[in-house]
Design an enzyme around this catalytic site. Structure first.
Site, PDB file in Angstrom:
ATOM      1  N   SER A  84       1.514  -9.726  -0.545  1.00  0.00           N
ATOM      2  CA  SER A  84       1.061  -8.332  -0.517  1.00  0.00           C
ATOM      3  C   SER A  84       1.272  -7.649   0.819  1.00  0.00           C
ATOM      4  O   SER A  84       1.386  -6.429   0.881  1.00  0.00           O
ATOM      5  CB  SER A  84      -0.415  -8.266  -0.898  1.00  0.00           C
TER       6      SER A  84
ATOM      7  N   GLU B  75     -10.011   5.340   2.656  1.00  0.00           N
ATOM      8  CA  GLU B  75     -10.801   4.251   3.222  1.00  0.00           C
ATOM      9  C   GLU B  75      -9.858   3.101   3.499  1.00  0.00           C
ATOM     10  O   GLU B  75      -8.789   3.004   2.902  1.00  0.00           O
ATOM     11  CB  GLU B  75     -11.897   3.813   2.240  1.00  0.00           C
TER      12      GLU B  75
ATOM     13  N   LYS C 197       0.811  -1.225   0.000  1.00  0.00           N
ATOM     14  CA  LYS C 197       0.000   0.000   0.000  1.00  0.00           C
ATOM     15  C   LYS C 197       0.843   1.274   0.000  1.00  0.00           C
ATOM     16  O   LYS C 197       0.395   2.320  -0.472  1.00  0.00           O
ATOM     17  CB  LYS C 197      -0.937  -0.003   1.210  1.00  0.00           C
TER      18      LYS C 197
END
Length: 645
Positions: free
Chosen positions: A618, A364, A342
């Protein structure tokens, strides 16, 4: 705009008074009183009635109207019943024009041609589709035109930007404007009327209905409408506008006057991936110019040391040995700063915000990793940070909530809907469209309206670019298969993008489950989990980051053209992946990643030992250990995992 609506504005203009437009949600608070409420609004002075058909995710509306939608859906109110309400009201003498107002997905599911034809039969005079902007509405507008129909939260004070906003709109159209900016009192009504030809009231009417006693709701809205619009001050002999027109009068499509016969609002980057994608809410970003600016990308790369790039490519020797098949490689995005992929997108979008001078950032988050990454870059750049997170995700991701707060972010729990990622996105988008002048929305996944999916993909494509180069260096060839988890799909599209043209590389996306169909949600057309009426289904996943009812539009396109295969993995299977990587490689993965690991194990067992599989790890699993512990009593014995706590 239909001739009837034009006539209403013209008649009111001649009488030197504004048009009063009243909104009510069909079936709220009780379907039995809906027809009486429509008649009460007209008797109270409403010139036009906006009749809202309910939707699960009314992201452009405030909490009061969202609650009214939820209540109506609990009463099973749908489009056929809304048509019946109008038909009954017409039979009982309702004369005011009625506009169907709502969201595009239920209409798309019902059928655009069908709803227009049936609306015409019962006496609906037009549509307001909240998330269907002009650049996406050609087909629906044309159907409406053929059938003579138009398309196009209460507060303590009226929005102070109203004069400026109306002035900007006037530069682009000469159509009459009906405006609703928190109107609730007679004073508000008169103030808005001084700027626009019509005044819209919705949230206050819903509030009046909520507070009214059952059986007296029509009487209460009539009294309120009469007071707020000053009905008693009007001449008793006013003509009935509806009766001045003959049924079936041909439409004059004034939208053409605004947009032209062959309008095509141009973008410098494509807004579509085949039939998917699109722009169903306005975009307000500087990405197009930044994308072509070498200095922007130079600045982005200057933060690689901070981000922890490039991330490592690791051969998973023990996991490979355990599966007994193809070699398994790990692209270690879990080693990035903040513990996931991210940070790539968060840094990029923070630089975009800096480029356009916006110092308030919203985001969000589901699993919390995007929230942490956003809070991190806001701390780094000195930006205000607000993160929306479903209440259920706040509970199961308490560690990441605490991390965000440590970094200076304000975390706002969302208590509506399923209280997960979908609902956090709804609230973030409401915030963004309300405060777009000073706020940048750092969308966390490859979802939403154009250009968000492209923005996120571009910043996350660093994953695939590095992985491609690293595999050639370490394995001497490209992988035979690449695998990543898909919620909205940011880490996966970041990995996949650099391999799309390599036809010998199998590409696999792994989801939490569910069979989707095409629809529109959060400003984009994509595959969604929805019912046959276009209402969005509730989702469940052990992984907060995959607990979303749709995927990014580029993933939908890749599925349809057959370039990427998508598989579903259960909670139990994800825990097997979680256990295997933890025990065999000493890497505790995120539960999102665990879905991809399980599918990679299944695939590796079927492939020869000289083949290579690349998994995108991830994120790391620190955030998920309490969730795993919570599910061990149920799944532990099934997967042979006894931790003896």
């Amino acid at each position: 705009m239909s001739t009837l609506l034009s006539q209403v504005f013209q008649k009111c203009h001649e009488k030197k008074r504004p048009v009063f437009v009243a909104f009510v949600t069909a079936g709220y608070p009780d379907p039995e009183e809906t027809v009486d409420i429509l008649l009460g609004l007209e008797e109270g002075g409403a010139d036009i009635i906006e009749f809202g058909f309910p939707f699960t995710d009314p992201l452009a509306d405030g909490p009061v109207i969202q609650e009214s939608n939820n209540v109506a859906l609990k009463h099973n109110v749908d489009i056929p019943q809304c048509l019946s309400f109008v038909s009954q009201a017409r039979a009982r003498g309702l004369k005011a024009p009625v506009l169907f107002m709502g969201y595009y997905n239920p209409i798309l599911s019902y059928g655009e041609q069908k709803i227009v034809e049936e609306c015409k039969k019962v006496g609906v005079n037009g549509f307001i589709i909240v998330d269907l902007p002009p650049e996406e509405s050609d087909v629906f507008r044309e159907i409406c035109a053929r059938n003579g129909m138009g398309t196009t939260g209460f507060r303590s004070e009226v929005n102070r930007e109203l004069p400026s906003l109306i002035s900007r709109i006037r530069e682009h159209t000469n159509l009459p404007l009906a405006v609703g900016f928190g109107v609730s009192t007679r004073e508000h009504f008169e103030l808005v009327a001084s700027y626009a030809e019509g005044v819209v009231i919705g949230t206050k009417i819903i509030h009046v209905l909520k507070e009214a006693e059952k059986g007296k709701r029509a009487e209460c809205v009539k009294a309120y409408a009469s007071q707020v619009c000053g009905l008693s001050d009007r001449a008793i002999t006013e003509d009935n506008i509806y009766n001045d027109l003959k049924n079936g009068t041909a439409i004059k499509n004034q939208l053409t006057e605004t947009f032209g016969e062959n309008d095509s609002l141009h973008h410098d980057i494509s807004s579509r991936f085949g039939e998917f994608g699109g722009q169903y809410v306005p975009e307000a970003l500087a990405f197009i110019s930044a994308k072509e600016d070498p200095s922007f990308w130079e600045e982005f790369r200057s933060y690689y040391d901070y981000m922890g790039r490039e991330s490592q490519l690791q051969f998973a020797d023990r996991l490979t040995q355990d599966t007994g098949g193809a070699r398994i490689w790990l692209k270690r995005e879990d080693l990035n700063h903040t513990g996931s992929h991210k940070i790539n997108n968060a840094i990029g979008q923070a630089l975009l915000a800096k480029r356009i001078g916006k110092k308030r950032i919203i985001a969000e988050t589901g699993a919390g990793q995007h929230g942490v990454a956003t809070a991190t870059v806001c701390a780094k750049f000195g930006l205000e940070c607000i993160v929306y997170m479903g209440s259920e995700d706040v509970r199961r991701q308490a560690l990441n909530v605490f991390r965000m707060k440590l970094l200076g972010a304000t975390v706002i729990p969302v208590d509506t809907g399923s209280q997960t990622l979908k609902d956090a996105i709804n609230e973030a988008m409401r915030d963004w469209v309300t405060n777009v002048r000073n706020t940048h929305y750092i969308v966390g996944s490859a979802i939403g309206p154009h250009p968000f999916p492209t923005i996120v993909r571009e910043f996350q494509s660093v994953i695939g670019k590095e992985a491609r180069r690293q595999m050639l260096q370490k394995a001497g060839k490209l992988p035979d298969a690449i695998i990543a988890c898909v919620g909205g799909g940011s880490n996966s599209i970041g990995l996949f993008h650099s391999f799309i043209d390599d036809k010998d590389v199998k590409i696999i996306g792994v989801e939490a489950g569910g069979e989707g169909t095409p629809g529109v949600l959060h400003g984009t057309r994509t595959y969604l989990l929805q019912d046959d009426k276009g209402q969005i289904k509730a989702t469940h996943s052990i992984s907060a980051g995959l607990d979303y009812p749709g995927v990014g539009p580029e993933h939908s396109w890749l599925k349809d053209i057959g370039r990427v295969e998508y598989y579903a993995v259960t909670d139990k299977e994800a825990l097997i992946g979680f256990r295997k990587l933890s025990e065999l490689e000493g890497i505790i993965p995120a539960l999102e990643t665990s879905h991809a690991i399980y599918q990679a194990i299944v695939l590796a067992q079927k492939m020869p030992k000289d083949k290579d599989i690349l998994i995108c790890v991830s994120g790391r699993g620190d955030k998920d250990v309490s969730t795993v512990a919570e599910h061990l009593p149920k799944y532990g014995p099934q997967i042979g995992w006894d931790l003896r706590f």
